[in-house]
Design a protein around this motif. Structure first.
Motif, PDB file in Angstrom:
ATOM      1  N   VAL A 157       0.949  -1.420  -0.173  1.00  0.00           N
ATOM      2  CA  VAL A 157      -0.287  -0.059  -0.179  1.00  0.00           C
ATOM      3  C   VAL A 157       0.889   0.728   0.342  1.00  0.00           C
ATOM      4  O   VAL A 157       1.585   1.399   1.148  1.00  0.00           O
ATOM      5  N   SER A 158       0.629   1.859  -0.619  1.00  0.00           N
ATOM      6  CA  SER A 158       1.423   3.585  -1.012  1.00  0.00           C
ATOM      7  C   SER A 158       0.795   4.215  -0.425  1.00  0.00           C
ATOM      8  O   SER A 158      -0.250   4.113   0.021  1.00  0.00           O
ATOM      9  N   PHE A 159       1.709   5.087   0.105  1.00  0.00           N
ATOM     10  CA  PHE A 159       0.918   6.303  -0.048  1.00  0.00           C
ATOM     11  C   PHE A 159       0.693   6.672   1.670  1.00  0.00           C
ATOM     12  O   PHE A 159      -0.241   6.639   2.324  1.00  0.00           O
ATOM     13  N   THR A 160       1.392   5.389   2.648  1.00  0.00           N
ATOM     14  CA  THR A 160       0.848   5.436   3.877  1.00  0.00           C
ATOM     15  C   THR A 160       2.146   5.549   4.693  1.00  0.00           C
ATOM     16  O   THR A 160       2.947   4.770   4.623  1.00  0.00           O
ATOM     17  N   GLN A 161       2.042   6.140   5.955  1.00  0.00           N
ATOM     18  CA  GLN A 161       3.217   5.790   7.002  1.00  0.00           C
ATOM     19  C   GLN A 161       1.819   5.787   8.127  1.00  0.00           C
ATOM     20  O   GLN A 161       2.449   5.685   9.574  1.00  0.00           O
ATOM     21  N   SER A 162       1.598   4.523   8.322  1.00  0.00           N
ATOM     22  CA  SER A 162       0.571   4.381   9.663  1.00  0.00           C
ATOM     23  C   SER A 162       0.331   2.549   9.374  1.00  0.00           C
ATOM     24  O   SER A 162      -0.016   2.171   8.490  1.00  0.00           O
ATOM     25  N   ILE A 163       1.372   1.842  10.920  1.00  0.00           N
ATOM     26  CA  ILE A 163       0.893   0.595  10.967  1.00  0.00           C
ATOM     27  C   ILE A 163      -0.226   0.175  11.078  1.00  0.00           C
ATOM     28  O   ILE A 163      -0.710  -0.955  10.346  1.00  0.00           O
ATOM     29  N   GLU A 164      -1.216   1.009  11.627  1.00  0.00           N
ATOM     30  CA  GLU A 164      -2.568   0.606  11.094  1.00  0.00           C
ATOM     31  C   GLU A 164      -2.975   0.673   9.689  1.00  0.00           C
ATOM     32  O   GLU A 164      -4.482  -0.122   9.955  1.00  0.00           O
ATOM     33  N   ASP A 165      -3.497   1.096   9.375  1.00  0.00           N
ATOM     34  CA  ASP A 165      -3.037   1.123   7.524  1.00  0.00           C
ATOM     35  C   ASP A 165      -3.190  -0.281   7.175  1.00  0.00           C
ATOM     36  O   ASP A 165      -4.218  -0.624   6.725  1.00  0.00           O
ATOM     37  N   LEU A 166      -2.306  -1.480   7.581  1.00  0.00           N
ATOM     38  CA  LEU A 166      -1.674  -2.230   6.888  1.00  0.00           C
ATOM     39  C   LEU A 166      -2.881  -2.474   7.862  1.00  0.00           C
ATOM     40  O   LEU A 166      -3.465  -4.078   7.761  1.00  0.00           O
ATOM     41  N   THR A 167      -2.656  -3.858   8.941  1.00  0.00           N
ATOM     42  CA  THR A 167      -3.344  -4.548   9.907  1.00  0.00           C
ATOM     43  C   THR A 167      -4.232  -3.805   9.292  1.00  0.00           C
ATOM     44  O   THR A 167      -5.131  -5.331  10.171  1.00  0.00           O
ATOM     45  N   LYS A 168      -5.608  -3.151   9.077  1.00  0.00           N
ATOM     46  CA  LYS A 168      -6.853  -3.531   9.066  1.00  0.00           C
ATOM     47  C   LYS A 168      -6.575  -4.057   7.186  1.00  0.00           C
ATOM     48  O   LYS A 168      -7.935  -4.637   7.929  1.00  0.00           O
ATOM     49  N   VAL A 169      -5.944  -3.865   6.493  1.00  0.00           N
ATOM     50  CA  VAL A 169      -6.045  -4.223   5.441  1.00  0.00           C
ATOM     51  C   VAL A 169      -6.016  -5.788   5.796  1.00  0.00           C
ATOM     52  O   VAL A 169      -6.918  -6.834   5.594  1.00  0.00           O
ATOM     53  N   MET A 170      -5.011  -6.060   6.574  1.00  0.00           N
ATOM     54  CA  MET A 170      -5.443  -8.043   6.978  1.00  0.00           C
ATOM     55  C   MET A 170      -6.173  -8.146   7.731  1.00  0.00           C
ATOM     56  O   MET A 170      -6.570  -9.484   7.541  1.00  0.00           O
ATOM     57  N   GLU A 171      -6.616  -7.722   8.806  1.00  0.00           N
ATOM     58  CA  GLU A 171      -7.668  -7.749   9.665  1.00  0.00           C
ATOM     59  C   GLU A 171      -9.184  -7.544   8.553  1.00  0.00           C
ATOM     60  O   GLU A 171     -10.289  -9.262   8.499  1.00  0.00           O
ATOM     61  N   ASP A 172      -9.402  -7.319   8.113  1.00  0.00           N
ATOM     62  CA  ASP A 172     -10.432  -7.008   7.000  1.00  0.00           C
ATOM     63  C   ASP A 172     -10.224  -8.775   5.937  1.00  0.00           C
ATOM     64  O   ASP A 172     -11.570  -9.221   5.453  1.00  0.00           O
ATOM     65  N   MET A 173      -9.435  -8.854   5.305  1.00  0.00           N
ATOM     66  CA  MET A 173      -9.365  -9.420   4.810  1.00  0.00           C
ATOM     67  C   MET A 173      -9.518 -11.255   5.000  1.00  0.00           C
ATOM     68  O   MET A 173     -10.028 -12.273   4.351  1.00  0.00           O
ATOM     69  N   PHE A 174      -8.883 -10.895   6.145  1.00  0.00           N
ATOM     70  CA  PHE A 174      -9.177 -11.969   7.241  1.00  0.00           C
ATOM     71  C   PHE A 174     -10.331 -12.946   6.926  1.00  0.00           C
ATOM     72  O   PHE A 174     -10.708 -13.602   7.299  1.00  0.00           O
ATOM     73  N   ARG A 175     -11.266 -11.594   7.498  1.00  0.00           N
ATOM     74  CA  ARG A 175     -12.793 -11.706   7.918  1.00  0.00           C
ATOM     75  C   ARG A 175     -13.736 -12.234   6.632  1.00  0.00           C
ATOM     76  O   ARG A 175     -14.401 -12.792   6.955  1.00  0.00           O
ATOM     77  N   PHE A 176     -13.045 -11.183   6.074  1.00  0.00           N
ATOM     78  CA  PHE A 176     -13.925 -11.706   4.456  1.00  0.00           C
ATOM     79  C   PHE A 176     -13.616 -12.825   3.258  1.00  0.00           C
ATOM     80  O   PHE A 176     -14.924 -13.793   3.832  1.00  0.00           O
ATOM     81  N   ALA A 177     -12.521 -13.660   4.128  1.00  0.00           N
ATOM     82  CA  ALA A 177     -12.538 -14.883   2.911  1.00  0.00           C
ATOM     83  C   ALA A 177     -13.055 -15.650   4.382  1.00  0.00           C
ATOM     84  O   ALA A 177     -13.961 -16.397   3.636  1.00  0.00           O
TER      85      ALA A 177
END
Length: 484
Positions: free
Chosen positions: A270-290
């Motif tokens: 993910v570009s244009f991010t300086q936040s670990i929270e941006d990554l954890t959100k994608v990880m958690e959302d993908m886990f839940r969605f799948a």
């Protein structure tokens, strides 16, 4: 008058011919059976139709007047019951044989199945000798037992269910990224870099005996990829969200229950991010969605695992989906481990690498749901991890997702986008020349970015409760084992 009569005769004749053709077509269509997958036949959509199914016999039961078969083609956990006269008994019609059956699909008078196929003809396509077949009729074999037969285990209920779940989980992951505007990148399997820096590489060399000494096919040493991350970073200079999903390789001499030499990785950047929270959100959302997708679209297959392979695991999965994933820092994790009364094989102190036993304890401590651990010691992470220079302890902006039963599922970090700091880190490791191209990414339009990788087989272990990673992949590759 004669001309008019001729025209009338022509019309009548043409109409009669058309009716004859239509009648022939209807007759032909009525006689020609419709080919159906077993899953479609079980839905009852073609009740009363003349159909043809193909598959493998899961059971044979002969009665005085009738012969009952259950046939499966892999499209569903459930098999289709075939009913025919016992006079059609064929000695070649055995458990495991491949058959083609034509007949009429009817509503079943029995409660155990909604429909059944009243067979007109059963053709044995491929024979099977039951005494030699390693799987026995109506016997539930363990995952460990069927693992001995990688070429045949897809014939069992448990493993065919696993493969359908694996296929659906793959679809879910691609769907998640598509719905969230990620661009899929096909990263190469052959590479000249070692992303992880651990040296666990499979080197590629031609098998030709004409190979000259010190000659490389690609002019440089080439390896099977351990990660597509660096190639995704290239693409993140032009696309704000990218991902890849493919095989990766580690030359780990391991016989553990959670390591393979070849496994599938889901990786995103993910570009244009300086936040670990941006990554954890994608990880958690993908886990839940799948996971929600798999539970909804593979209900019967998942239930087979949760009832017969890993009893009680469904409650654990539901618990994971109900609660937000907590976040703790590495320093907090070490404090939790040091305060624990549990005796660990590996010592715990600030600066140590977390082992599987530590990861599983942290998950248990946090309520047996996935937990994020952030801000690892800088020296534990590869050269590309961003330096947290504003923290009192020297840490990296890195994160792992730990899950029940497995330990680490995802690993990620913000990437070091500051050219001077990255160059200094590479010089310290003696890698500046090797990764000069990587420095170019920071020189030409660099942006803050970050990403992660998820082990797909470990994800399946987590959701299904399977203890051994070798039981969630079609053809497991590990040290001293490469069957087929």
């Amino acid at each position: 008058m004669f001309r008019g009569a001729a025209r009338m005769f022509s019309v009548v004749t043409t109409t009669s011919v058309c009716r004859g053709i239509l009648s022939s077509i209807r007759h032909y269509c009525k006689k020609t059976p419709t080919k159906l997958r077993i899953s479609k036949a079980l839905s009852g959509a073609e009740l009363g139709a003349n159909v043809r199914v193909q598959g493998w016999v899961r059971s044979v039961r002969a009665q005085k007047t009738n012969l009952f078969l259950h046939v499966n083609d892999g499209s569903s956990l459930q098999s289709l019951q075939i009913v025919t006269s016992s006079k059609q008994t064929d000695p070649l019609l055995t458990f495991g044989s491949a058959v083609e059956v034509t007949g009429t699909l009817k509503k079943s008078p029995h409660q155990k199945q909604a429909v059944e196929l009243e067979a007109d003809q059963i053709h044995v396509v491929g024979t099977c000798n039951p005494p030699d077949f390693p799987f026995k009729i109506k016997e539930r074999h363990s995952l460990e037992y069927i693992r001995q037969f990688p070429h045949l285990r897809c014939r069992t209920n448990a493993f065919s269910s696993l493969l359908r779940i694996r296929s659906e989980a793959t679809t879910a992951i691609h769907s998640y990224f598509k719905e969230n505007d990620f661009v899929q990148i096909h990263t190469p399997v052959i590479t000249s870099n070692d992303c992880e820096g651990a040296g666990e590489l499979f080197q590629i060399e031609p098998s030709s005996p004409e190979k000259e000494e010190n000659e490389n096919f690609f002019s440089v040493p080439a390896f099977l990829t351990v990660s597509g991350q660096l190639h995704l970073e290239v693409m993140s200079g032009a696309f704000s969200r990218v991902y890849t999903f493919g095989p990766t390789f580690r030359a780990e001499n391991s016989q553990s229950r959670r390591h393979l030499a070849e496994f599938y990785m889901v990786e995103a950047e993910v570009s244009f991010t300086q936040s670990i929270e941006d990554l954890t959100k994608v990880m958690e959302d993908m886990f839940r969605f799948a996971t929600e997708h798999v539970l909804a679209h593979c209900a019967e297959d998942v239930d087979l695992f949760h009832k017969h392979v890993t009893p009680g695991h469904r409650d654990k999965v539901d618990s994971m989906l109900k609660k937000s994933f907590p976040v703790i820092t590495y320093s907090e994790a070490i404090d939790i481990l040091n305060r624990s009364s549990q005796k660990f094989v590996f010592p715990t102190h600030w600066g140590c690498d977390l082992q599987t036993e530590h990861e599983k304890y942290l998950v248990k401590h946090c309520g047996n749901i996935p937990v994020f651990v952030t801000d690892y010691p800088y020296d534990l992470k590869p050269f590309y991890a961003r330096d947290n220079r504003d923290q009192p302890e020297h840490t990296a902006a890195a994160v792992d997702l730990l899950v029940p039963g497995v330990g680490e599922l995802c690993g990620g970090s913000l990437r070091e986008e500051r050219l001077d700091l990255l160059r200094a880190r590479l010089e310290e490791a003696g890698l500046e020349d090797t990764y000069s191209w990587y420095l170019d990414l920071r020189r030409f339009g660099s942006v803050p970015h970050g990403g992660f990788g998820l082990g797909f087989e470990r994800y399946l272990q987590c959701v299904l409760g399977v203890d051994n990673i070798k039981d969630v992949t079609p053809f497991p590759r590990f040290s001293r084992s490469c069957h087929l």
